[in-house]
Design a protein around this motif. Structure first.
Motif, mmCIF file in Angstrom:
data_model
loop_
_atom_site.group_PDB
_atom_site.id
_atom_site.type_symbol
_atom_site.label_atom_id
_atom_site.label_comp_id
_atom_site.label_asym_id
_atom_site.label_seq_id
_atom_site.Cartn_x
_atom_site.Cartn_y
_atom_site.Cartn_z
ATOM 1 N N LYS A 232 27.905 -12.777 20.730
ATOM 2 C CA LYS A 232 26.752 -13.576 20.280
ATOM 3 C C LYS A 232 26.846 -15.000 20.805
ATOM 4 O O LYS A 232 25.840 -15.600 21.207
ATOM 5 N N ARG A 233 28.048 -15.562 20.819
ATOM 6 C CA ARG A 233 28.219 -16.926 21.318
ATOM 7 C C ARG A 233 27.883 -17.009 22.801
ATOM 8 O O ARG A 233 27.213 -17.938 23.248
ATOM 9 N N LEU A 234 28.363 -16.036 23.572
ATOM 10 C CA LEU A 234 28.082 -16.032 25.009
ATOM 11 C C LEU A 234 26.586 -15.910 25.273
ATOM 12 O O LEU A 234 26.026 -16.625 26.112
ATOM 13 N N MET A 235 25.936 -15.015 24.545
ATOM 14 C CA MET A 235 24.498 -14.829 24.726
ATOM 15 C C MET A 235 23.723 -16.082 24.314
ATOM 16 O O MET A 235 22.767 -16.494 24.981
ATOM 17 N N ALA A 236 24.142 -16.695 23.215
ATOM 18 C CA ALA A 236 23.450 -17.902 22.745
ATOM 19 C C ALA A 236 23.586 -19.028 23.762
ATOM 20 O O ALA A 236 22.626 -19.761 24.025
ATOM 21 N N ASP A 237 24.768 -19.170 24.354
ATOM 22 C CA ASP A 237 24.956 -20.220 25.357
ATOM 23 C C ASP A 237 24.144 -19.931 26.617
ATOM 24 O O ASP A 237 23.587 -20.846 27.235
ATOM 25 N N ALA A 238 24.082 -18.662 27.006
ATOM 26 C CA ALA A 238 23.272 -18.300 28.172
ATOM 27 C C ALA A 238 21.799 -18.604 27.920
ATOM 28 O O ALA A 238 21.098 -19.125 28.803
ATOM 29 N N GLU A 239 21.307 -18.308 26.723
ATOM 30 C CA GLU A 239 19.913 -18.607 26.387
ATOM 31 C C GLU A 239 19.666 -20.111 26.352
ATOM 32 O O GLU A 239 18.617 -20.594 26.813
ATOM 33 N N ARG A 240 20.625 -20.867 25.830
ATOM 34 C CA ARG A 240 20.472 -22.331 25.782
ATOM 35 C C ARG A 240 20.344 -22.904 27.196
ATOM 36 O O ARG A 240 19.473 -23.745 27.466
ATOM 37 N N ILE A 241 21.191 -22.439 28.093
ATOM 38 C CA ILE A 241 21.151 -22.939 29.463
ATOM 39 C C ILE A 241 19.873 -22.477 30.160
ATOM 40 O O ILE A 241 19.287 -23.209 30.967
ATOM 41 N N ALA A 242 19.409 -21.275 29.849
ATOM 42 C CA ALA A 242 18.146 -20.795 30.421
ATOM 43 C C ALA A 242 17.007 -21.746 30.059
ATOM 44 O O ALA A 242 16.156 -22.066 30.899
ATOM 45 N N ARG A 243 16.990 -22.216 28.831
ATOM 46 C CA ARG A 243 15.959 -23.172 28.418
ATOM 47 C C ARG A 243 16.105 -24.474 29.196
ATOM 48 O O ARG A 243 15.105 -25.085 29.597
ATOM 49 N N GLU A 244 17.352 -24.918 29.399
ATOM 50 C CA GLU A 244 17.580 -26.140 30.176
ATOM 51 C C GLU A 244 17.033 -25.993 31.595
ATOM 52 O O GLU A 244 16.565 -26.970 32.195
ATOM 53 N N LEU A 245 17.076 -24.773 32.138
ATOM 54 C CA LEU A 245 16.621 -24.516 33.497
ATOM 55 C C LEU A 245 15.144 -24.134 33.554
ATOM 56 O O LEU A 245 14.660 -23.680 34.591
ATOM 57 N N SER A 246 14.450 -24.315 32.419
ATOM 58 C CA SER A 246 13.012 -24.032 32.316
ATOM 59 C C SER A 246 12.691 -22.554 32.545
ATOM 60 O O SER A 246 11.611 -22.217 33.043
ATOM 61 N N ILE A 247 13.603 -21.689 32.194
ATOM 62 C CA ILE A 247 13.363 -20.252 32.275
ATOM 63 C C ILE A 247 12.633 -19.825 31.003
ATOM 64 O O ILE A 247 13.053 -20.154 29.897
ATOM 65 N N LYS A 248 11.552 -19.095 31.161
ATOM 66 C CA LYS A 248 10.717 -18.713 30.023
ATOM 67 C C LYS A 248 10.953 -17.295 29.543
ATOM 68 O O LYS A 248 10.698 -16.972 28.386
ATOM 69 N N THR A 249 11.402 -16.431 30.452
ATOM 70 C CA THR A 249 11.577 -15.022 30.108
ATOM 71 C C THR A 249 12.939 -14.530 30.580
ATOM 72 O O THR A 249 13.317 -14.735 31.738
ATOM 73 N N LEU A 250 13.667 -13.881 29.688
ATOM 74 C CA LEU A 250 14.942 -13.263 30.027
ATOM 75 C C LEU A 250 14.807 -11.753 29.963
ATOM 76 O O LEU A 250 14.111 -11.212 29.089
ATOM 77 N N ARG A 251 15.488 -11.075 30.869
ATOM 78 C CA ARG A 251 15.511 -9.622 30.865
ATOM 79 C C ARG A 251 16.944 -9.140 31.030
ATOM 80 O O ARG A 251 17.807 -9.869 31.528
ATOM 81 N N LEU A 252 17.193 -7.903 30.641
ATOM 82 C CA LEU A 252 18.500 -7.289 30.846
ATOM 83 C C LEU A 252 18.355 -5.785 30.771
ATOM 84 O O LEU A 252 17.348 -5.253 30.287
ATOM 85 N N ASP A 253 19.370 -5.102 31.272
ATOM 86 C CA ASP A 253 19.403 -3.637 31.156
ATOM 87 C C ASP A 253 20.781 -3.221 30.672
ATOM 88 O O ASP A 253 21.750 -3.991 30.753
ATOM 89 N N THR A 254 20.872 -2.009 30.148
ATOM 90 C CA THR A 254 22.151 -1.509 29.670
ATOM 91 C C THR A 254 22.166 0.002 29.770
ATOM 92 O O THR A 254 21.156 0.641 30.100
ATOM 93 N N ASN A 255 23.317 0.577 29.462
ATOM 94 C CA ASN A 255 23.538 2.014 29.591
ATOM 95 C C ASN A 255 23.805 2.620 28.222
ATOM 96 O O ASN A 255 24.375 1.961 27.350
ATOM 97 N N ARG A 256 23.430 3.871 28.058
ATOM 98 C CA ARG A 256 23.598 4.536 26.763
ATOM 99 C C ARG A 256 25.064 4.624 26.337
ATOM 100 O O ARG A 256 25.359 4.808 25.141
ATOM 101 N N ALA A 257 25.988 4.464 27.286
ATOM 102 C CA ALA A 257 27.409 4.511 26.944
ATOM 103 C C ALA A 257 27.891 3.230 26.275
ATOM 104 O O ALA A 257 29.050 3.148 25.868
#
Length: 290
Positions: A232-257
């Motif tokens: 959660k901390r890593l994700m929160a920091d990534a989102e914070r920096i995304a806002r600093e970089l004026s990124i409006k939309t984040l996406r990701l993918d994952t696997n059922r495993a």
């Protein structure tokens, strides 16, 4: 519960005795553990007194007494910072540097002896890593790192190895949509590494794609550091920096495993969406508007 408490206290006594925490002469060098830890921290580059005090978790008065004792022994010198007159910095003298090297040799010998005394040293190390992560959870730091650097490579290699075991048909990074390093450095994105006492224990990449859209890539936490909220901390920091970089939309993918990853995303405001890439290993896709 009584049995659990007894086991914890037995563990505390065992560690205290094994490392010589109560010895007046830690590792036979003539001073207690507290002073030895100060020498060790300075020797590893923590020379700002405020940083040193925070790292060791000691009060100002105790820090002053420890430094004064080492100064009296001719092992350290404390001066006013040339960059900020309000701060003090401390350095090892020639004698102090020799003590640091002696402690390093003795500590390494002690560690090797502990591992040699167990039939399954890797299992012992895994148990030590788990305990160290739990006890040191408040000291885990998250910093921006070069995605091509040693710390990033350490995390990514461990991440790929884990995926190769967990995915039904293994994992080949050359087949995945592995982001190039340039997409995970400012101003396009960022790569974050979590460290526990300088040991990398987690990472996450923010891959910038332009036009206000970026992807979260390579979220990984070492098995020993799971369960303490680091993902959660890593994700929160990534989102914070995304806002600093004026990124409006984040996406990701994952696997059922990786069901624990999917649960994390659902609990932290991500919405499941249709496939947006051709990664052969991805079967769930998420988006979050910032």
């Amino acid at each position: 519960m009584d049995d659990a408490i007894k086991r914890v206290r037995r563990f505390n006594r065992a560690v205290t005795a094994a490392v010589g925490a109560l010895d007046e002469s830690f590792l036979g060098r003539g001073r207690p553990l507290g002073s030895a830890r100060v020498i060790n921290a300075i020797g590893h580059g923590r020379t700002d007194v405020a940083v040193l005090r925070e790292y060791l978790g000691v009060e100002t008065s105790l820090m002053s007494r420890l430094l004064r004792g080492l100064e009296d022994d001719g092992l350290v010198e404390t001066v006013v910072s040339t960059q900020d007159a309000r701060r003090r910095v401390v350095h090892l003298t020639k004698a102090g540097a020799a003590e640091f090297r002696a402690y390093e040799r003795l500590s390494n010998t002690q560690a090797k002896a502990m591992l040699a005394g167990h039939a399954k040293p890797e299992e012992l190390l895994a148990a030590m890593d788990l305990v160290a992560s739990v006890l040191g959870r408040d000291r885990v730091t998250i910093e921006e790192a070069d995605p091509r650097g040693d710390a990033a490579r350490y995390c990514l290699d461990a991440y790929y190895e884990e995926l190769s075991h967990r995915f039904e048909h293994g994992f080949d990074v050359s087949r995945s949509r592995d982001p190039v390093a340039a997409q995970m450095v400012r101003p396009r994105g960022v790569f974050l590494v979590a460290r526990s006492d300088d040991l990398p224990v987690g990472c996450v990449g923010l891959k910038g794609g332009g036009q206000g859209v970026a992807e979260i890539k390579r979220l990984w936490v070492a098995p020993s550091a799971r369960g303490i909220g680091l993902s959660k901390r890593l994700m929160a920091d990534a989102e914070r920096i995304a806002r600093e970089l004026s990124i409006k939309t984040l996406r990701l993918d994952t696997n059922r495993a990786l069901p624990e990853a999917k649960q994390l995303y659902l609990k932290t405001g991500w919405k499941e969406i249709d496939r947006f890439n051709d990664d052969p290993y991805a079967d769930s896709f998420f988006e979050k508007r910032l």
